[in-house]
Design a protein around this motif. Structure first.
Motif, PDB file in Angstrom:
ATOM      1  N   THR A 169       0.717  -1.238  -0.106  1.00  0.00           N
ATOM      2  CA  THR A 169       0.035  -0.021  -0.016  1.00  0.00           C
ATOM      3  C   THR A 169       0.873   1.166   0.165  1.00  0.00           C
ATOM      4  N   CYS A 170       2.111   1.104   0.367  1.00  0.00           N
ATOM      5  CA  CYS A 170       3.063   2.311   0.462  1.00  0.00           C
ATOM      6  C   CYS A 170       3.707   2.912  -0.703  1.00  0.00           C
ATOM      7  N   LEU A 171       3.455   1.786  -1.765  1.00  0.00           N
ATOM      8  CA  LEU A 171       4.004   2.198  -3.148  1.00  0.00           C
ATOM      9  C   LEU A 171       3.844   3.636  -3.580  1.00  0.00           C
ATOM     10  N   PRO A 172       4.882   4.183  -4.108  1.00  0.00           N
ATOM     11  CA  PRO A 172       4.326   5.576  -4.737  1.00  0.00           C
ATOM     12  C   PRO A 172       3.524   5.223  -5.867  1.00  0.00           C
ATOM     13  N   SER A 173       2.440   5.978  -6.256  1.00  0.00           N
ATOM     14  CA  SER A 173       1.762   6.002  -7.450  1.00  0.00           C
ATOM     15  C   SER A 173       2.463   6.009  -8.794  1.00  0.00           C
ATOM     16  N   GLY A 174       1.835   5.554  -9.792  1.00  0.00           N
ATOM     17  CA  GLY A 174       2.685   5.763 -10.960  1.00  0.00           C
ATOM     18  C   GLY A 174       2.856   4.234 -11.854  1.00  0.00           C
ATOM     19  N   GLU A 175       3.458   4.494 -12.971  1.00  0.00           N
ATOM     20  CA  GLU A 175       3.508   3.340 -13.742  1.00  0.00           C
ATOM     21  C   GLU A 175       4.737   2.534 -13.466  1.00  0.00           C
ATOM     22  N   TYR A 176       4.521   0.980 -13.718  1.00  0.00           N
ATOM     23  CA  TYR A 176       5.751   0.168 -13.316  1.00  0.00           C
ATOM     24  C   TYR A 176       5.651  -0.899 -14.134  1.00  0.00           C
ATOM     25  N   LEU A 177       6.845  -1.688 -14.312  1.00  0.00           N
ATOM     26  CA  LEU A 177       6.658  -2.929 -14.898  1.00  0.00           C
ATOM     27  C   LEU A 177       6.614  -4.017 -13.483  1.00  0.00           C
ATOM     28  N   TYR A 178       5.977  -4.880 -14.054  1.00  0.00           N
ATOM     29  CA  TYR A 178       5.845  -5.946 -12.973  1.00  0.00           C
ATOM     30  C   TYR A 178       6.117  -7.125 -13.344  1.00  0.00           C
ATOM     31  N   ARG A 179       7.078  -7.692 -12.812  1.00  0.00           N
ATOM     32  CA  ARG A 179       7.802  -9.254 -13.370  1.00  0.00           C
ATOM     33  C   ARG A 179       7.610 -10.460 -12.408  1.00  0.00           C
ATOM     34  N   VAL A 180       6.841 -11.334 -12.869  1.00  0.00           N
ATOM     35  CA  VAL A 180       6.747 -12.611 -12.199  1.00  0.00           C
ATOM     36  C   VAL A 180       7.773 -13.723 -12.881  1.00  0.00           C
ATOM     37  N   GLU A 181       8.036 -14.359 -11.676  1.00  0.00           N
ATOM     38  CA  GLU A 181       9.118 -15.266 -12.139  1.00  0.00           C
ATOM     39  C   GLU A 181       9.023 -16.666 -11.341  1.00  0.00           C
ATOM     40  N   HIS A 182       9.148 -17.783 -11.945  1.00  0.00           N
ATOM     41  CA  HIS A 182       8.896 -19.102 -11.112  1.00  0.00           C
ATOM     42  C   HIS A 182      10.380 -19.906 -11.814  1.00  0.00           C
ATOM     43  N   ILE A 183      11.092 -20.503 -10.760  1.00  0.00           N
ATOM     44  CA  ILE A 183      12.129 -21.022 -10.924  1.00  0.00           C
ATOM     45  C   ILE A 183      12.021 -22.640 -10.810  1.00  0.00           C
ATOM     46  N   GLY A 184      12.095 -23.401 -12.023  1.00  0.00           N
ATOM     47  CA  GLY A 184      11.850 -24.517 -11.903  1.00  0.00           C
ATOM     48  C   GLY A 184      13.499 -25.277 -11.407  1.00  0.00           C
ATOM     49  N   LEU A 185      13.310 -26.015 -10.251  1.00  0.00           N
ATOM     50  CA  LEU A 185      14.402 -26.555  -9.887  1.00  0.00           C
ATOM     51  C   LEU A 185      14.591 -28.174  -9.869  1.00  0.00           C
ATOM     52  N   HIS A 186      13.765 -28.718 -10.583  1.00  0.00           N
ATOM     53  CA  HIS A 186      13.942 -30.165 -10.738  1.00  0.00           C
ATOM     54  C   HIS A 186      15.071 -30.741 -11.225  1.00  0.00           C
ATOM     55  N   VAL A 187      15.794 -29.953 -12.111  1.00  0.00           N
ATOM     56  CA  VAL A 187      16.987 -30.592 -12.437  1.00  0.00           C
ATOM     57  C   VAL A 187      18.371 -29.473 -12.317  1.00  0.00           C
ATOM     58  N   ALA A 188      17.903 -28.730 -11.158  1.00  0.00           N
ATOM     59  CA  ALA A 188      19.028 -27.635 -10.935  1.00  0.00           C
ATOM     60  C   ALA A 188      20.309 -27.935 -10.040  1.00  0.00           C
ATOM     61  N   GLN A 189      20.800 -29.443  -9.922  1.00  0.00           N
ATOM     62  CA  GLN A 189      21.908 -29.765  -9.640  1.00  0.00           C
ATOM     63  C   GLN A 189      23.004 -29.491 -10.391  1.00  0.00           C
ATOM     64  N   SER A 190      22.834 -29.252 -11.602  1.00  0.00           N
ATOM     65  CA  SER A 190      24.097 -28.854 -12.457  1.00  0.00           C
ATOM     66  C   SER A 190      23.861 -27.453 -12.893  1.00  0.00           C
ATOM     67  N   LYS A 191      24.849 -26.564 -13.139  1.00  0.00           N
ATOM     68  CA  LYS A 191      25.187 -25.465 -13.602  1.00  0.00           C
ATOM     69  C   LYS A 191      24.275 -24.958 -14.920  1.00  0.00           C
ATOM     70  N   GLY A 192      23.280 -24.157 -14.828  1.00  0.00           N
ATOM     71  CA  GLY A 192      22.600 -23.881 -16.113  1.00  0.00           C
ATOM     72  C   GLY A 192      21.411 -24.762 -16.132  1.00  0.00           C
ATOM     73  N   GLY A 193      21.097 -25.500 -15.093  1.00  0.00           N
ATOM     74  CA  GLY A 193      19.815 -26.554 -15.004  1.00  0.00           C
ATOM     75  C   GLY A 193      18.744 -26.010 -14.493  1.00  0.00           C
ATOM     76  N   ALA A 194      18.730 -24.707 -13.576  1.00  0.00           N
ATOM     77  CA  ALA A 194      17.592 -24.180 -13.117  1.00  0.00           C
ATOM     78  C   ALA A 194      16.679 -23.625 -14.361  1.00  0.00           C
TER      79      ALA A 194
END
Length: 231
Positions: free
Chosen positions: A147-172
Motif C-alpha cells: 500500500t505504500c508504493l508511490p503511485s505511477g507506472e511500473y513494470l511488474y515481473r513474475v518469475e518461477h524457478i523450476g529446480l527439478h534439474v538444478a543440480q547442474s550449472k545452467g539446470g535451473a
C-alpha cells in the motif's frame, strides 16, 4: 509408430513448461493473453530461460521496444498477479518484482534497464521428505501490492524457478514475464528497495539456483536476488 512416439514426447515436453501471459486482479484474469503482458520469446513453446546473465532474464521479450502491450490500471493494496498457462508444473519458488518507470517515460516503452528492480514476494518451501512449494500446480500467482508504493507506472515481473534439474550449472529453469501496470492510490513517500539490475542480480552458482532438491533433501532454501521490500 516411431513418428507417433516422437510427437507424443514433444507434446509432453511442451506441456511440462509454462508461461505467464495474462494479468489478474483480485483473482480474476483481465483481458486476453499478452494484452497487458509483454509477449515472451517462449510464447509458443513455453520454454524457459536458463542463462541468468542473458538479457532475457529481465522480461524474456520477443520484440523489445514494440510497445505492443497495454498498461493495466490497478490500485495499491489490490491483489494483482499473473495467470499461468497451463499451470506451474515444476517444483521451485515464485518471486515477484517491480520497477518504477522513470519520469518522462511510460511502461509501454521503457526497457527496465539499470538498477531499478525490487522484490515484493519470494516463496519459501515446506521442508520434509521433499520440498513442497505453495505455487506447485498453481493456475495463478497473486499477491497484494504494498500500500505504500508511490503511485505511477511500473513494470511488474513474475518469475518461477523450476529446480527439478538444478543440480547442474545452467539446470535451473526460469519461467518469467513482465506486465505493465499503473498504480493509483499509493502511499507516495516510500523508497522501495534494495534495487538490483536484471541481468546482474543472479549468478549461476547462487545457492538458490544451483541446488539439488532431490537428494539429500535440503533443510533450508535461500531465494536468489535481493531481500523482499515491505512497507
Amino acid at each position: 509408430m516411431k513418428t507417433s512416439l516422437l510427437l507424443a514426447a514433444a507434446a509432453t515436453a511442451v506441456s511440462a513448461h509454462y508461461t505467464f501471459p495474462q494479468m489478474t486482479v483480485n483473482g480474476a484474469a483481465v483481458g486476453s493473453a499478452w494484452e497487458s503482458v509483454r509477449k515472451t520469446v517462449d510464447w509458443q513453446d513455453n520454454g524457459p530461460v536458463t542463462d541468468v546473465t542473458s538479457q532475457n532474464i529481465r522480461c524474456n521479450e520477443l520484440a523489445p521496444g514494440t510497445a505492443s502491450a497495454t498498461t493495466l490500471n490497478v490500485t495499491a493494496g489490490a491483489t494483482v498477479g499473473f495467470a499461468a498457462n497451463p499451470d506451474v508444473y515444476h517444483p521451485g519458488p515464485a518471486q515477484l518484482y517491480l520497477a518504477k518507470v522513470p519520469a518522462g517515460q511510460t511502461a509501454a516503452t521503457w526497457d527496465g534497464s539499470g538498477q531499478v528492480w525490487f522484490k515484493i514476494y519470494a516463496e519459501q518451501p515446506t521442508f520434509g521428505s521433499q520440498l513442497t512449494w505453495p505455487s506447485m500446480n498453481a493456475k495463478q500467482i497473486n499477491i497484494a501490492l504494498p500500500t505504500c508504493l508511490p503511485s505511477g507506472e511500473y513494470l511488474y515481473r513474475v518469475e518461477h524457478i523450476g529446480l527439478h534439474v538444478a543440480q547442474s550449472k545452467g539446470g535451473a529453469q526460469f519461467y518469467l514475464s513482465c506486465g505493465q501496470i499503473n498504480i493509483a492510490g499509493g502511499g507516495g513517500d516510500a523508497s522501495p528497495g534494495p534495487k538490483v539490475a536484471l541481468p546482474g542480480a543472479y549468478s549461476a552458482t547462487d545457492p538458490g539456483i544451483l541446488i539439488n532438491i532431490n537428494y539429500p533433501v535440503p533443510t533450508s532454501y535461500t531465494n536468489p536476488g535481493p531481500a523482499v521490500f515491505a512497507c
